[in-house]
Structure formats: C-alpha cells, structure tokens
Design a protein around this motif. Sequence first.
Motif, PDB file in Angstrom:
ATOM      1  N   TRP A 473       0.794   7.837  -1.236  1.00  0.00           N
ATOM      2  CA  TRP A 473       0.605   8.282   0.146  1.00  0.00           C
ATOM      3  C   TRP A 473       1.938   8.270   0.891  1.00  0.00           C
ATOM      4  N   LEU A 474       2.735   7.211   0.703  1.00  0.00           N
ATOM      5  CA  LEU A 474       4.028   7.124   1.376  1.00  0.00           C
ATOM      6  C   LEU A 474       4.958   8.247   0.918  1.00  0.00           C
ATOM      7  N   ASP A 475       4.964   8.526  -0.387  1.00  0.00           N
ATOM      8  CA  ASP A 475       5.815   9.596  -0.905  1.00  0.00           C
ATOM      9  C   ASP A 475       5.437  10.945  -0.300  1.00  0.00           C
ATOM     10  N   THR A 482      10.560   4.016   1.599  1.00  0.00           N
ATOM     11  CA  THR A 482      10.909   3.869   0.189  1.00  0.00           C
ATOM     12  C   THR A 482       9.703   3.266  -0.525  1.00  0.00           C
ATOM     13  N   THR A 483       9.620   3.532  -1.818  1.00  0.00           N
ATOM     14  CA  THR A 483       8.532   2.948  -2.594  1.00  0.00           C
ATOM     15  C   THR A 483       9.115   2.218  -3.798  1.00  0.00           C
ATOM     16  N   PRO A 484       8.676   0.981  -4.043  1.00  0.00           N
ATOM     17  CA  PRO A 484       7.766   0.216  -3.179  1.00  0.00           C
ATOM     18  C   PRO A 484       8.358   0.014  -1.777  1.00  0.00           C
ATOM     19  N   ALA A 485       7.488  -0.254  -0.811  1.00  0.00           N
ATOM     20  CA  ALA A 485       7.887  -0.230   0.586  1.00  0.00           C
ATOM     21  C   ALA A 485       8.643  -1.479   0.992  1.00  0.00           C
ATOM     22  N   SER A 491       4.448  -2.236  -6.952  1.00  0.00           N
ATOM     23  CA  SER A 491       3.941  -0.954  -6.477  1.00  0.00           C
ATOM     24  C   SER A 491       2.754  -1.155  -5.544  1.00  0.00           C
ATOM     25  N   ASP A 492       2.566  -0.199  -4.641  1.00  0.00           N
ATOM     26  CA  ASP A 492       1.425  -0.176  -3.726  1.00  0.00           C
ATOM     27  C   ASP A 492       1.333  -1.453  -2.899  1.00  0.00           C
ATOM     28  N   PHE A 538       9.478 -11.937   3.118  1.00  0.00           N
ATOM     29  CA  PHE A 538       8.338 -11.096   3.425  1.00  0.00           C
ATOM     30  C   PHE A 538       8.790  -9.635   3.377  1.00  0.00           C
ATOM     31  N   GLY A 539       7.982  -8.794   2.758  1.00  0.00           N
ATOM     32  CA  GLY A 539       8.263  -7.370   2.705  1.00  0.00           C
ATOM     33  C   GLY A 539       6.963  -6.597   2.554  1.00  0.00           C
ATOM     34  N   GLY A 540       7.081  -5.309   2.270  1.00  0.00           N
ATOM     35  CA  GLY A 540       5.906  -4.471   2.118  1.00  0.00           C
ATOM     36  C   GLY A 540       5.651  -3.613   3.333  1.00  0.00           C
ATOM     37  N   PHE A 541       4.674  -2.722   3.206  1.00  0.00           N
ATOM     38  CA  PHE A 541       4.414  -1.705   4.220  1.00  0.00           C
ATOM     39  C   PHE A 541       4.106  -2.301   5.591  1.00  0.00           C
ATOM     40  N   ILE A 542       3.283  -3.358   5.637  1.00  0.00           N
ATOM     41  CA  ILE A 542       2.860  -3.907   6.917  1.00  0.00           C
ATOM     42  C   ILE A 542       4.016  -4.596   7.646  1.00  0.00           C
TER      43      ILE A 542
END
Length: 840
Positions: A473-475, A482-485, A491-492, A538-542
């Motif tokens: 979805w991000l791509d 960037t992915t991973p976010a 991933s995801d 801490f990282g990731g999409f949120i």
Amino acid sequence: MNSWKYPSHPHPSNQLPIALIIGAVISGSLLSTALPVAAQSSSTMEEVVVTARKRGDESLQDIGGSIQALGGEDLASKAVMGFNDYMRQVPGLSSNNSGSGQTQISMRGVTSSRLNHANPNIPSTASVYFDETPVTTSGFNPDAGLVDIARIEVLRGPQGTLFGASSMSGAIRIIPNEPVLGEVSGSARFSYFSTTDGAPSQNTDVTLNLPIGDTFALRIAGYGINNGGYIDNVYSGPANSGGEDYNNESIVGARVSALWDIASVASIKLTHMTQELNADGRPDEYLQNDPLTGLGLNSRTSNNGNILFPEESIDITGERQVAKFVDETFDDEMNVTSLEFDASLEDYSITSVTSYMNREFENLLDDTYRSRDWVNLANFNWFDVDGDGSGSFVDGTGIEGLLYLGADPTDPNQAIPVIRSPFENNTQLDRIAQEIRIVSDYDGPFNFIAGLYYEDETRDFQQDIIIPGLDSWLDSYCDFCTTPAYGATRSDSFFEGRYSFDTTQKAFFSELSYSIWDLEFILGTRYYDYKQKADVFFGGFIEFSEDRLSDSIDEDGTNFKAEVVYNATEEVTLYTSYSEGFRLGSVQQFISSADACLRDLRNIGAIGMDEGADAIPTTIDSDELANYEFGIKATLFGNTTVNGSLYYIDWSDARSQVFLGCGWILEGNFIDIESKGLELNVNSQITDNFALTFNLGTIDSEVARVDASATSIASEGDRTPMTPELTYSLGFDFTAPAIIDNQWDLFVRADISYTDDMVSSLGTSAEQANQGLVSNLTIPDNTVGNLYFGFGAENWELSLFVRNVTDERVVTGIDIDRRGPAAYSIARPRNIGATARIFF
C-alpha cells in the motif's frame, strides 16, 4: 463514563460462601463421628520446618514473620500443578493471571499497575524463587511444574533485607525435594480429567532417586502436562484457526539434581531445570453485553458509503467466547541451572549459590481492533492533532495528514488494508546471580547472618505490530515513504519497538540477633547499589519517524528491619516488627514527541504547559515501603496451630502507569498507597486421621495521596487493583486406615474458598477515558469448592476428584489495553477426573 459490572451468579456475595463453609464443617464433623473410638484419641500436630530465614531448618512456630508453608505431599495429592491451584489457600496473596506463565503476583494489596503486555520493564512487587534461584520475571512469572516438591513457603510482608529487590510485598519459595543418599525410591502419577464444555486434559510425571555410592545421589523428575481448552473463538478468517476450545496448552519439563556429600561437613548440589510451555490461545472471554463487541468487525464504509471490506460475523452468543482475528499463542522456554556449596564448621556455616537463568517467550496478541482504530477506517478522517482541521504534518513527526499520503479515501480499493493485525511481543532474558552468606551458630546469645549478593540481568524485548499488505500500500500511494517504513527492520511494520536493558545489582545484607530471657532482638540491613542501561528504538508506519532513547539510571540505598520475638511459653510465640521493602527503578520506555503525546502529557501534568519534547521523563525512581506488624503463633492442645498477624503498610512514591491517548505509556512515582489487614491460619489435627484447616485474610488497600498534577491517574481513596478485601478458605482431610480388606485406606478431602470482588485498574486509564470507554471494571467475587475421594495403600493411591464443584466463573485477570472489548481471563470451569499414583 460507562460503568458496568461483570455478571455473576444471582446470589448474595456472602451467603453462599458461608453456607458452603457450614456444609463443609458439618460434613467433616459427620466423618469425625464415624471414626473408630481408638482413632479419636488425642493426636499431635506434626512440626512444620522452614528455611525462610536462611538459618537452616527452623520450626515455623518458633520464629517471627507471617509465613505459610504448603506441604508437597498435600499439593501432590490434589494434583496441584500451578500458581492458580494453590493461591486460594494463602491469605493476602493475589494475582493478575492471563494464562500459564503470565502471572503478576502481589501480596497485601501492594500493587498499582496491572499486567501490561507492551511494557516489559515493570519490576515485580513480589519475588519468586525456585529453591535458591530467583526466577521473578515482572508480570510473566513462570508456572514451574510443581512436581516432586518438598513445600512452598510464602513469606508475606517486605523481605527487603534477606531477599532484596522485587520482594517489597513478600516472596514465594518453591523448594524441591533434594537427592537422598543411600536410598532408591521413586514415584509416578497420572491424571485425566474432563472440563465442562471443554476439551479433556491429562498430566503425567515421574520421579526417581538414585544413590551412587555412599556420598553421591541423583534425583530426576520429568513431567508432561496437556490442558484442554475451554474458550471458543467464534471468528474464523484468514490465517486464524478459530474454533472450539482453542486455548489448549502443553507443558513439558524435567529437573536433575546431583548431591555430593563431602566428609559430612560440606556438600555440593548441582541442579538443572528445563521447561517448555506452548499455549494455543489465551483463556479470555468477551461479554455479550459489552458495547465494544463488534466494533471494527462489521462491514466498513468510506466517507461516500463505499464498502471497504465485507462484513465479518463475530456474534458473542454465550459464555466463554471471544472473537480474535489472530490466534493469541504463548510459547515459553525456561532453563535454570544452580550450583550450591554448603560447609558446616564448628560455630558457623558458609553457603554459596551460583545460578543462571535463561528464559525466552513469544507472546502473540490480536491487535486488529486497535490498528483499525488507529488508521481510522470507520470514516477515514485524518488525525487532527492540533485541532485546526488542516490535516497537515506537524514537524514531520505526527500521524496527522493521513489523507495526504496519496490515497483516495473515497475509493475502497485504496483503503489501508487491515484484515488482521498480529501484535508480537518476544522477550529473551538472561540472569546470573551469585550469593555468598555466613550464618553463625554460637552457644551464646549473639548470632548473625551476613552475605553478599550480585546479579547481572540482560533483557531484550522485541515488539512488532504487523499489518499484512502495508508495504504494498505504501509503495502504491506514498511518494515519500520507504518500505519497510521509518527504520523498521520487518516488512509490513505498522509499529516496531526494540528494547535492550542491562541491569546490574550489588548488595550486602546482614541480620544480627541477640537473645535474652525469652526474647530475641533482630536487626537487619541491606545496602544495595544498582545500575540499569537501556537502549530503546521505535519505528514503523505509526511512528512517522525513527525514535531512539539511550539512557541509564544509577541508585543506591539501605533497607532496615527490626523485630522482637517473644517466646511467651513453649506453645505461644509473639512478635512485632518494622521492615522496609524496595523495588528498583528503571529507564522509562520511549514516549513519542508527537504533538498528540505532548498534549496528553501536558493534560495530566507530567510536563509543563509550555514544555516540549526535552521535558519528557526518561527514568522512573525506585519506590519503597514500610511495614508495621504484630503477630502471634500458638499451639493449642498439642494438635492445633493458630497463627495470625496484623499489619500496616505505608508505600510512598508508588510506581504507577497511565495509558496515554496517543498510544504510549507513561510511568512515574505519582502516588502513595496505604494498606492494612489481618491474616489468620488455623491447622488442627483433630485426630490422627482427621484434620481441619482454615485461612482468613482481610485487606484494606487504597490510594492515600496523589500528586496534584496527576489526578487523572488516580484519586485519594481509590482501591488498589487486583486486591480482594476478603478471602477465606476451609478444608478437611479424613483418612480411614485399612478400612477395606484390612489393608486399603479410604480418604476424603475437600476444600472451599471465597475471594471478594476486585477492581481491574488503578483510577482511570487516560487512553480509555479519551475514547469514552470503560476503564476500570469490577471483577466479581467467587466461591470455589473442590472434592477428592479415593483409596490407597503403602505403594499406590487412586483418587477421584471434582474441582470447581459448582462451576463458578472465576475471573483471574483483565485486559483492556488495545481498544477492543474487555478480555476477561477465566479460570478452568468445573473439571472431573481421576489421579493414579504409585510409589517404589
């Protein structure tokens, strides 16, 4: 604020327990009158020996302290295998239990935070020892298989001098049987039982004692436990097995001890224990009338009414049902090795205990409710952090502006896919501990115990919230992602947390005693010095950023104990004591500097209204308490012991936590707690073949002070969580020797226990309050009765049992952390079975 109570059986909370107790007493009396006259002659109570003071074997009735010993043979005869099986017999002992290996233990109301799966760095207030090895693991205390156990010693009240940190409310010591020189012996046990509306269970264990020569012996114990499930997962979807009785669990373990007796003045004991637990699901239940059941699970539409994904059926239609998108498995592997050296000289003894513990557990939770809420699939509005309606990013750190990632919220094909969201929590713990102590044995009035303690613990914790399909979805829709976010390694990754804690602790402890007339005066001290280093990522999409916290905390201090023991007569011992307990502080887990979190921190007064990210707390100080106690231990008529204690606890700067609306957790020393209560243990060997036990505990534990800037966390007068105000139990044990064919013994055992209602949390959870949801639920009172009946001879025993006779619904814990329905952990319903034991 919504408020509702867990439904319980329609009976007054006290009438049924009292009625059942009266019934048990009458039954016991009838059995007593049926005894042959010869059997009703006066009998003598067997002496109970403990090692709670680390001075070797001592009579429980001759020493101070509120100590209760549970005999290993009694535990084995009732097929006791875990903490929940024996906790109800101990006044003042309580827990928040979310399943095997997931137990938060407290005593005397010394608790301020419930079990939190997302925070691995909350030290326990009560410690657990396996023999001489500390195995305490915050809210995930292990359920070591209780096989071939000599006894369990429960030391209530602060044990801050002899047992140190994490013993501020008490300590539990599980003491296994030692190898026996010159004796070949063993036993085997098999149990099978059915559970109401659940799957069958079976347990097996074997013990063998092997002497090798005159000075060496081995003792080997092995066990396999297969507990059938009794919770139905009514949701069945992608990558989720669902189905009936999905919370099956298996425990496999073994223990080997080798004892070498060196010239009768010294000994070396090497012990290794290994255990593996695998649970397919958690013993959780949702309620039919929970207003949150179904939230996020029905068909979802975008702003223009388009369906984002199909409707899913998750109707809660009965008891012991949940709707979990993800099977909430728990896998736990523990290895403990200890080397103990004891030497006895003319006037003193020396003991050295070296131990190593390795524990790895993987805790999988369902985070679908919260993930859907976070990405706001309900109407696909953006997170308006600053309240201006612009939807713009704030310093590139917030999650505001979700609409501007490139996706069209009116197109169902462009919605962030949250079909399911597993929440993985994996921990690896390594602990090395070394204790050396000297105990004197002088003939004169003065004696002492002195020792050194060192501990080095490393704990690595990995936390991942995964949304399958997120990277794709991000791509497709995010030009700058960037992915991973945002620094994630998987991933995801919706959220990724990596925690590394290294804690070292050094201590010197001593207890000096002086005896004069019938008095013993005891003065104890413990000086401790500890340091914790922590690195948190801490990282990731949120997160919308990569966040890292590296910090350390270093503290030292001294705890004291003063006790006077008065042996008034050979039958009566009185004691009064003042004792202190402490719990180590730690580095705070990372709190985001996003505007949403800063706003929450300002609202609860954790930072000033004009302060920014630099003011976010990064450490939590240690907390401590003082305990004032008076007790009596009496032996009446030679066959009855009556032990009681009164106590008052002043817990200052208690460590507590608040769940922020932005999803992070703040900890700090915000409150004071006062606890007072009574404990009573009565054991009566009425005849050689008939015994009665009665236990009673009352606790009045509440918040006494709240920081002016932290009133959203708690209010004065709030009850402490998971603390029943009243508990009691009654049991009897009747044996008719050689009553069948002049060689088989008949026995009947029964017990009944009552636990008062409890609150689930301290005060009001900010996260829940911000959503307008229930935050502090009432856990109902309950009454549980167990019955055992069987036959036995010198080398075998066969018993039938019914546990939880009335099929009472017993709530052992509660989880409201993840914005879904409240998940009540439920103890096993009524179970009926048989146990066969052989001895050789």
